[in-house]
Write an enzyme that holds these catalytic residues in place. Structure first.
Site, short mmCIF file in Angstrom:
data_model
loop_
_atom_site.label_atom_id
_atom_site.label_comp_id
_atom_site.label_asym_id
_atom_site.label_seq_id
_atom_site.Cartn_x
_atom_site.Cartn_y
_atom_site.Cartn_z
N TYR A 152 -68.46 59.54 88.47
CA TYR A 152 -67.42 58.75 89.05
C TYR A 152 -66.34 59.47 89.59
O TYR A 152 -65.51 59.00 90.73
CB TYR A 152 -66.84 58.03 87.89
N LYS A 204 -78.78 63.57 79.12
CA LYS A 204 -80.08 63.53 79.63
C LYS A 204 -80.21 65.12 79.74
O LYS A 204 -80.28 65.87 80.94
CB LYS A 204 -80.03 63.14 81.14
N ASP A 245 -82.68 57.47 78.53
CA ASP A 245 -84.03 56.43 78.69
C ASP A 245 -84.34 56.25 77.43
O ASP A 245 -84.69 54.89 77.34
CB ASP A 245 -84.91 57.21 79.65
N ASP A 285 -71.66 53.12 81.34
CA ASP A 285 -71.62 52.05 82.21
C ASP A 285 -72.73 51.15 82.09
O ASP A 285 -72.87 49.89 81.82
CB ASP A 285 -71.02 52.41 83.60
N ASP A 340 -73.53 47.33 79.69
CA ASP A 340 -73.93 46.27 80.24
C ASP A 340 -75.42 45.80 79.73
O ASP A 340 -75.51 44.49 79.23
CB ASP A 340 -74.45 46.25 81.78
#
Ligand code: IPM
Ligand code: MG
Length: 368
Positions: free
Chosen positions: A143, A193, A225, A249, A253
């Site tokens: 970000y 990751k 993942d 983020d 969701d």
């Protein structure tokens, strides 16, 4: 802390205005039955701020925040500001606020109450008992990393963003995750990751190091993942999920599908001093201004404020219990499936405020 508690309100755009009004209603209801009292000061952020001042986070709003003990935020953004230059989009107001206040950790609790089971996108048996906490790093990562931008090279443009994590940034958010886990089910899943990204390899190494200070907490690592799949497959197995800005983020969701509506999920963003509380849903321009938004996420965010900023655990729990009871009675806003006719935003706030007062009164009777 002296009362009234000083709270900054930054309702922002879209449904932010409607849901913050309901959170305020519930907070004021506490005072009416002899509970804590509040003094609110309202500032602009996001698109509303751009329209009024040409800036997504005007200095006056920062001053209001600095003059308050906690900040309650609605949502930012909307299609009318989408064409603006990237540096003056409504979202910048939120990102700047996080930077200015040094908010490096974002807590997103995801609890599926039994009364929410019928609304879940998953089968009840899968999702029952889900009670997890996403600890999202909030002021670093892709970000904010440099270089960033759209550059021309060899007659072609390229878009560039950079994932950057410094050791101290990983360390401080990891400490928060382990401290939270200590008071919960003592399990941290760190999500990265590391099979591909160097920033993730460092993340993993630093998290392992921090974990040594918390021997009573069990630490596991998972690739993002695989975690995305496990959150649907066995959400109840998670306790604390510690992850980066971007992964947090996305996963938060995803988690909104567990209780069945993003309108249920609150958040708390913390730095060294100031804390910001906000629903994780956005400004929902499609339903804004129509009194249809679910105010529960904003009201739960106010409950988090009582818990974390003012140490008012009884009152925080009273609000949470009231919401559970109201949902059990079948009261719902339009996005929640159900038999009863849906109620509007303001009515939902009325019902929760009244129920909170009842819960609080009976808690007092019991503790006498
Ligand atoms: C969130 C939102 C924000 C983010 C946007 C509005 C900048 O999606 O709080 O999750 O990406 O952090
Ligand atoms: Mg988001």
């Amino acid at each position: 802390m002296l009362q009234p508690y000083r709270v900054a309100l930054l309702p922002g755009d879209g449904v932010g205005l409607e849901v913050i009004a309901e959170a305020v209603k519930v907070l004021e209801a506490l005072g009416e039955v002899g509970g804590p009292t509040f003094r609110f000061q309202t500032g602009l952020i996001g698109g509303a701020a751009i329209d009024a001042t040409a800036e997504p986070l005007p200095a006056e709003s920062i001053a209001i925040c600095n003059n308050s003990q906690a900040i309650l935020l609605g949502a930012v953004g909307g299609p009318q500001w989408d064409t603006k230059r990237p540096e003056s989009r409504p979202e910048q107001g939120l990102l700047q606020l996080r930077q200015r206040l040094g908010l490096f950790v974002n807590l997103r609790p995801v609890r599926v109450l039994d009364s929410m089971l019928p609304f879940s996108a998953l089968k009840p048996d899968r999702v029952r008992g889900t009670n997890l906490m996403i600890v999202r790093e909030l002021s670093g990562g892709i970000y904010f990393g440099n270089p960033r931008g759209i550059f021309a090279k060899n007659g072609e443009r390229m878009g560039v963003n950079t994932e950057v994590y410094r050791e101290h940034e990983i360390e401080r958010v990891a400490h928060r995750a382990f401290q939270l886990a200590r008071d919960r089910r003592k399990k941290v899943t760190s999500v990265d990751k590391a099979n591909v990204l160097e920033s993730s390899r460092l993340w993993r190494e630093v998290v392992e190091r921090v974990a040594r200070a918390y021997p009573e907490v069990e630490l596991g690592h998972q690739y993002v993942d695989s975690c995305a799949m496990a959150l649907i497959d066995r959400p109840a197995s998670f306790d604390v999920i510690l992850t980066t800005n971007m992964f947090g983020d996305i996963l938060s969701d995803e988690c909104a599908a567990l209780p069945g509506s993003i309108g249920f999920l609150p958040s708390a963003s913390m730095g060294e001093q100031q804390y910001v509380y906000e629903p994780i849903h956005g400004s929902a321009p499609d339903i804004a201004g129509r009194g249809r938004a679910n105010p529960i996420a904003a009201i739960l965010s106010a409950a988090l404020m009582l818990r974390y900023s003012f140490r008012l655990e009884t009152e925080a729990q009273a609000i949470e219990t009231a919401i559970e009871k109201v949902l059990k009675r079948g009261v719902r806003t339009a996005e929640i499936p159900g038999k009863q006719r849906p109620v509007g935003t303001s009515k939902m706030g009325d019902v929760i405020a009244a129920e909170t007062q009842k819960v609080l009164k009976s808690a007092r009777v019991r503790s006498r």
